[in-house]
Design a protein around this motif. Structure first.
Motif, short mmCIF file in Angstrom:
data_model
loop_
_atom_site.label_atom_id
_atom_site.label_comp_id
_atom_site.label_asym_id
_atom_site.label_seq_id
_atom_site.Cartn_x
_atom_site.Cartn_y
_atom_site.Cartn_z
N ARG A 1 -36.35 2.36 47.58
CA ARG A 1 -36.23 3.78 47.26
C ARG A 1 -35.07 4.44 48.00
O ARG A 1 -34.33 5.25 47.43
N GLU A 2 -34.90 4.12 49.28
CA GLU A 2 -33.83 4.75 50.06
C GLU A 2 -32.46 4.40 49.51
O GLU A 2 -31.54 5.23 49.52
N ALA A 3 -32.30 3.18 49.04
CA ALA A 3 -31.02 2.77 48.46
C ALA A 3 -30.74 3.55 47.18
O ALA A 3 -29.60 3.94 46.91
N LEU A 4 -31.78 3.80 46.39
CA LEU A 4 -31.62 4.59 45.17
C LEU A 4 -31.24 6.03 45.53
O LEU A 4 -30.33 6.62 44.93
N LEU A 5 -31.91 6.60 46.52
CA LEU A 5 -31.61 7.97 46.93
C LEU A 5 -30.19 8.08 47.47
O LEU A 5 -29.49 9.07 47.22
N GLU A 6 -29.76 7.08 48.21
CA GLU A 6 -28.40 7.10 48.75
C GLU A 6 -27.37 7.06 47.63
O GLU A 6 -26.33 7.72 47.71
N GLU A 7 -27.64 6.32 46.57
CA GLU A 7 -26.72 6.28 45.44
C GLU A 7 -26.65 7.64 44.76
O GLU A 7 -25.56 8.09 44.36
N VAL A 8 -27.79 8.32 44.62
CA VAL A 8 -27.80 9.67 44.05
C VAL A 8 -26.97 10.60 44.93
O VAL A 8 -26.18 11.42 44.42
N ALA A 9 -27.12 10.49 46.24
CA ALA A 9 -26.37 11.33 47.15
C ALA A 9 -24.87 11.09 47.02
O ALA A 9 -24.07 12.04 47.01
N GLU A 10 -24.46 9.84 46.90
CA GLU A 10 -23.04 9.53 46.77
C GLU A 10 -22.48 10.08 45.46
O GLU A 10 -21.36 10.61 45.42
N ARG A 11 -23.26 9.96 44.38
CA ARG A 11 -22.81 10.52 43.10
C ARG A 11 -22.70 12.04 43.21
O ARG A 11 -21.76 12.64 42.67
N GLY A 12 -23.65 12.65 43.89
CA GLY A 12 -23.62 14.09 44.04
C GLY A 12 -22.41 14.55 44.83
O GLY A 12 -21.74 15.53 44.46
N PHE A 13 -22.11 13.84 45.91
CA PHE A 13 -20.97 14.24 46.71
C PHE A 13 -19.66 14.07 45.94
O PHE A 13 -18.75 14.89 46.05
N THR A 14 -19.56 13.03 45.14
CA THR A 14 -18.36 12.83 44.33
C THR A 14 -18.15 14.01 43.39
O THR A 14 -17.02 14.51 43.24
N GLU A 15 -19.22 14.47 42.77
CA GLU A 15 -19.13 15.63 41.87
C GLU A 15 -18.79 16.90 42.65
O GLU A 15 -17.95 17.70 42.22
#
Length: 213
Positions: free
Chosen positions: A62-76
């Motif tokens: 789950r943490e790895a999935l959340l981290e990917e969401v965070a990275e996508r969010g920061f890119t945007e």
């Protein structure tokens, strides 16, 4: 939350190799509606219509999935801030619009915004690093914008990093209060954008004011 009936997250999309993107989008939706702790991997699997075991083909947990969401969010977020800085107007106007873009992103993308600041970053070994790369990047973006806006620097030896931290704290505080419905509104009261503009101008004025002779 109703299951998706079509699009990249349905079973047909999964068989075409879109499961990872579907899971990221599912997590973003859950965070926006329930908060960072409001879902499990089983919930994400159910939403996209796959077995929980299928998730581990793309994420360690789950943490790895959340981290990917965070990275996508920061890119945007970074893309929006960069567009604001490239817009018309004076350097100070462009810098202020950068803050306005920050507030708009927090309002329009609550899932991404929450993930950026609440997901625990993971290093290559699966452990949280001392500081997330996106945190360093976000801070560096602000400092660079300030230096471009005020190429002559600030008076009295004011470090632009100090001003950048103040602006970031102001923007994040306003965005957080507004998202929680804790920002007073009504006749005669400033909007969140008015508050941000006034705060940025006050900080810049204080930083550029000449020290007493």
């Amino acid at each position: 939350m109703r299951p998706w009936r079509s699009g990249p997250s349905d079973r047909r999309g999964y068989h075409h190799g879109n499961l990872k993107e579907a899971l990221i989008e599912a997590a973003r939706r859950f965070i926006a509606e329930r908060g960072i702790g409001g879902f499990t991997l089983v919930d994400a699997a159910r939403l996209v219509g796959v077995s929980p075991a299928a998730l581990y083909r793309h994420f360690r947990g789950r943490e790895a999935l959340l981290e990917e969401v965070a990275e996508r969010g920061f890119t945007e977020l970074a893309a929006r801030l960069a567009r604001a800085l490239r817009g018309p107007g004076t350097p100070l106007e462009r810098f202020t619009r950068m803050g306005e873009a920050y507030l708009t992103f927090a309002e329009e993308e609550p899932g991404y915004y929450a993930a950026i600041f609440e997901a625990r970053p993971l290093g290559p070994d699966g452990c949280p690093p001392v500081q997330a790369p996106r945190d360093r990047d976000a801070f560096g973006l602000l400092v660079e914008a300030l230096r471009n806006t005020f190429p002559d620097g600030f008076s009295a030896g004011v470090d632009p990093r100090f001003v950048a931290l103040e602006v970031w704290a102001l923007s994040h505080g306003i965005a957080t209060l507004a998202a929680a419905g804790r920002l007073p509104t009504g006749p005669g009261l400033p909007t969140k954008y008015d508050l941000l503009r006034a705060g940025v101008l006050a900080m810049v004025h204080g930083a550029t004011a000449r020290a007493p002779g």
